[in-house]
Design a protein around this motif. Sequence first.
Motif, short mmCIF file in Angstrom:
data_model
loop_
_atom_site.label_atom_id
_atom_site.label_comp_id
_atom_site.label_asym_id
_atom_site.label_seq_id
_atom_site.Cartn_x
_atom_site.Cartn_y
_atom_site.Cartn_z
N GLN A 277 0.56 -1.08 0.11
CA GLN A 277 -0.11 -0.04 -0.07
C GLN A 277 1.06 1.14 0.04
O GLN A 277 1.60 1.48 0.94
N ILE A 278 0.52 2.10 -0.94
CA ILE A 278 1.24 3.20 -1.06
C ILE A 278 0.41 4.47 -0.49
O ILE A 278 -0.72 4.48 -1.53
N HIS A 279 0.48 5.01 0.59
CA HIS A 279 -0.46 5.78 1.04
C HIS A 279 -0.40 7.12 0.52
O HIS A 279 0.81 7.70 0.30
N PRO A 280 -1.67 7.85 0.26
CA PRO A 280 -1.55 8.87 -0.71
C PRO A 280 -1.19 10.35 0.09
O PRO A 280 -0.84 11.13 -0.50
N THR A 281 -1.37 10.33 1.47
CA THR A 281 -1.19 11.52 1.92
C THR A 281 0.23 11.58 2.98
O THR A 281 0.18 11.74 4.17
N CYS A 282 1.14 11.70 2.24
CA CYS A 282 2.43 11.72 3.12
C CYS A 282 3.00 13.11 2.79
O CYS A 282 3.08 13.36 1.54
N ILE A 283 4.03 13.44 3.47
CA ILE A 283 4.96 14.65 3.12
C ILE A 283 5.97 14.32 1.95
O ILE A 283 6.89 13.49 2.17
N PRO A 284 6.19 15.13 1.06
CA PRO A 284 7.07 14.55 -0.14
C PRO A 284 8.29 14.44 0.13
O PRO A 284 8.76 15.15 1.33
N GLN A 285 9.07 13.69 -0.59
CA GLN A 285 10.81 13.53 -0.36
C GLN A 285 11.17 14.93 -0.37
O GLN A 285 10.81 15.63 -1.43
N SER A 286 12.24 15.60 0.71
CA SER A 286 12.66 16.87 0.30
C SER A 286 14.01 16.78 -0.33
O SER A 286 14.67 17.70 -0.77
N ALA A 287 14.97 15.66 0.03
CA ALA A 287 16.27 15.60 -0.50
C ALA A 287 16.90 14.17 -0.18
O ALA A 287 16.17 13.39 0.39
N GLU A 288 18.13 13.95 -0.60
CA GLU A 288 18.51 12.65 -1.04
C GLU A 288 18.85 12.10 0.78
O GLU A 288 18.79 10.89 0.98
N HIS A 289 19.10 12.90 1.54
CA HIS A 289 19.31 12.52 2.94
C HIS A 289 18.54 12.12 3.59
O HIS A 289 18.63 11.34 4.78
N GLN A 290 17.39 11.94 3.31
CA GLN A 290 16.17 11.74 4.02
C GLN A 290 16.22 10.28 4.39
O GLN A 290 16.33 9.36 3.55
N SER A 291 15.78 9.96 5.71
CA SER A 291 15.66 8.37 6.18
C SER A 291 14.59 7.84 6.29
O SER A 291 14.39 6.69 6.21
N LYS A 292 13.35 8.75 6.22
CA LYS A 292 12.06 8.17 6.20
C LYS A 292 11.11 9.20 5.74
O LYS A 292 11.36 10.49 5.77
N LEU A 293 9.66 8.71 5.42
CA LEU A 293 8.65 9.59 5.02
C LEU A 293 7.89 9.72 6.03
O LEU A 293 7.44 8.44 6.99
N THR A 294 7.18 10.89 6.21
CA THR A 294 6.15 10.91 7.36
C THR A 294 4.69 11.03 6.77
O THR A 294 4.40 11.78 5.76
N LEU A 295 3.78 10.37 7.37
CA LEU A 295 2.28 10.19 6.95
C LEU A 295 1.66 11.31 7.50
O LEU A 295 1.94 11.76 8.58
N MET A 296 0.86 11.94 6.86
CA MET A 296 -0.22 12.82 7.44
C MET A 296 -1.59 11.97 7.20
O MET A 296 -1.89 11.73 6.33
N SER A 297 -2.22 11.78 8.38
CA SER A 297 -3.29 11.03 8.50
C SER A 297 -4.26 11.11 7.26
O SER A 297 -4.77 12.33 6.84
N GLU A 298 -4.82 10.17 6.98
CA GLU A 298 -5.85 10.00 5.84
C GLU A 298 -7.04 10.88 6.38
O GLU A 298 -7.77 11.51 5.48
N SER A 299 -7.20 10.75 7.69
CA SER A 299 -8.51 11.65 8.32
C SER A 299 -8.40 13.31 7.80
O SER A 299 -9.43 13.58 7.60
N LEU A 300 -7.36 13.56 7.16
CA LEU A 300 -7.33 14.72 6.57
C LEU A 300 -7.99 15.12 5.61
O LEU A 300 -8.34 16.16 5.02
N ARG A 301 -8.21 13.99 4.91
CA ARG A 301 -9.05 14.09 3.66
C ARG A 301 -10.53 14.22 3.81
O ARG A 301 -11.28 14.50 2.86
#
Lengths: 648, 252
Positions: A277-301
Amino acid sequence: MMSSSLDPSSQTSVVLDPAVPTGPIEKQWDEHRRQLRMVAPNNRRKFDVIVVGSGLAGASCAATLGEQGYNVKCFCFQDSPRRAHSIAAQGGINAAKNYQNDGDSAYRLFYDTIKGGDFRSRESNVWRLAEASVNIIDQAVAQGVPFAREYGGMLENRSFGGVQVSRTFYARGQTGQQLLLGAYQALARQIAAGTVEMFTRTEMLDVVVVNGRASGIVVRDLRTGVVSSHAGHAVVLATGGYSNVYYLSTNAMGCNVTAAWRAHRKGAYFANPCYTQIHPTCIPQSAEHQSKLTLMSESLRNDGRIWVPKDSRGRHPVDVPEAERDYYLERKYPSFGNLVPRDVASRNAKTVVDREQGVGPLKNGVYLDFADAIGRLGQDAIEARYGNLFEMYERITGENPYQSPMRIYPAPHYTMGGLWVDYNLMSNLEGLFVLGEANFSDHGANRLGASALMQGLADGYFIAPYTVANYLAGRLGETASTSDQAFVETERAVSDRSERYLSCSGSRTVDSFHRELGRIVWDECGMSRTAAGLEQAIGRIRSLHQEYHSDVKVVGSADAINQSLERAGRVEDFFELAELMCRDALDRNESAGGHFREEHQTEEGEAQRDDENYSYVSAWAWNNGEPATLHKEPLEFDVVRPSQRSYK
Amino acid sequence: MNLTLKVWRQENAQDAGRFEEHQLSDVSADSSFLEMLDQLNERLESAGESPVVFDHDCREGICGACGLMINGQAHGHRARTTACQLHMREFSDGETITIEPWRSGSFPVMRDLMVDRSAFDRIIQSGGFISVNTGSAPEANLIPVPKEKSDAAFDAATCIGCGACVAQCPNGAAQLFTAAKVGHLGAVPQGDPEADQRVVNMVEQMQEEGFGSCTNHRECEAACPKGISISWIAGLNRGYLKAKLRGVDRRS
């Protein structure tokens, strides 16, 4: 009835029987429980049960078995069971309580889950899940879980993607945390009572099979490096999912497939690995160094509107007039709008970004805009609902989402695939039970929001305690002991593996391999897949895996804390899993839910299933590194007739 | 950004430990504090040196695994933020940053920045729960819970068990952690039956673990990444006193 007689390394494909009870679906679980064997209270202390993992599924199962009087040993790699990744689940938990009187029922929840899963899950399991959902809420409330409430003191609900009722219970944006703490506290109570022995900072590195049965595990103490064995009459794996195969995902850094994968290597089938599952509401990657991506809850939709500018001029969002915005979900799916299921929302985001309508400095996101909701309800109301998420967004991006829209993009978040289990949640390897995200059973090809917490807790509180007891009843009189030679051999193999990494003295760190592997899997086995891409990916994964063997660099020793060594083993398992994911995706010559094969789409770009040829669960058997053997469990739909999903 | 890092290195609990200095260049302002440490570790490992050990997991500020003293402040200077959510844009180019583990006798250092916080688990085990077996729960809406109480319970329950309160307290007290759990479970009617026993058990376990005493410095509240109020400590003290006056003794 069960497939236990199978030789796990069998080269010939067999048809798997999940041993689903017969009779009308709404009576199956009741009838099954009437027939399950039981263990008398005075006999329970004669049984040792191993539970690996302390998230929602593991903690709830360990606590419940402890309450019933079994000797439980529970293991987690974190420093405390309270840190399992269930803690990070934000949005909520579904239950068919129908408190909102909007027509909900066990049938509705069942139907939504089957449809949301794109008709690739097992009906009987899903029905049972829908039934158990109501008990979970009762249990959690009794434990003191502070769910959101109305002013009258009753429980409040909200709506989630892919459904048309409000059945989601929540505790601000920290529902997973509160449910996990409930389960953790129940577990703590049993630890104090002496029924559960807890092993923290202890990683399971193999399952031990004696006479064809899971009879124990081999673990490494992450503080001292000591490798040891634990025997049990049954082994329960509740070790989560494998999204970290992509390197960048919303999972915690420690999440891994190792426990499940090592069990797979010992004969347990791995089912539907390509369903991710690729979750639709996450903060986009900002750069190469990034170690993880952060979810913004689906409830925001529920309150945010998703859009992109119709052009690619790169204007500030507030400068884009209404007429020049494309609210593409509302336009394409008028009845579900921004609340379409996750796979649909993600794919549509990819489509607009691929068309160069993406927003943000890297043009890799879409807007999630709260301006209308703030105008309608006021900033205070939005803050009360999503305050912690808005704060988190601001910390990570440095942008204020009350003033300009959030930027979001899909990210790996959950894996529907996992170890194959029958109706009793037992894998084909006898005595090995698999719960929660680690199994494959309930979500088909796509999981609906607020269903992961529900499944983890249903498995742990209300299903496994019955089915594990049934299995144990047949083992009365047997002693669980580590005296078998298989334990010695497994321990040796585990230690040898550590030595192999440490003595490699290559030039590249584990993380650099992991990043490269993740990139391949994301590009070729992520949001969309093609036969050519998958074939090429398999080759690239294999050659990178070879390079890993000869060029990985792990410093330090095996007899002390060594976080690089821990990761080295986990990443090697991701290599093997990644290859299997691609093979599975290649075999599944159709699109279904999160598995989107570009060759198979409707004219409107929706996933096009092929029920005639692919209405089955793919359960793969390990072949000592040779391409895995595919076994199939045919899916039968007696209650819901599979149709083209429509959220228009 | 270019940074000078003074990082605490310690082989094990017996080792005396020392600061080690590293120059780190090309740090992105958008990276998180832990990603900056990843960058240092990647460099150390590539050079065959042993990486800095630290606990971390979710990197979303909710698991409570990470815990670093950054320039003398638990989780760094930004209020209500865990180390994993602290971003490098909060620091200036050329800055010297001192990084230490939690310092508390009840949290022994295991290695470098990693400490043993199992004392917190034992406090919860002593009574931080509601005794309800699986299956024996009544219908969830049977007992209405006023929204104010439920919200208050949540405010306390949001504790992530990171230990910043202990690390920041000059006395190394664990009152805020203990009070948050006692407060959470005491705020909902389901927690009533065991309230007296719970507070006595948990307070006395906390003392047994060797944590210091609370003298109202309020450092814990300021350091808490979840903003838990010290008024819960007042409630804890009141609850403990009342239970003792009622003659409640510790029971396991």
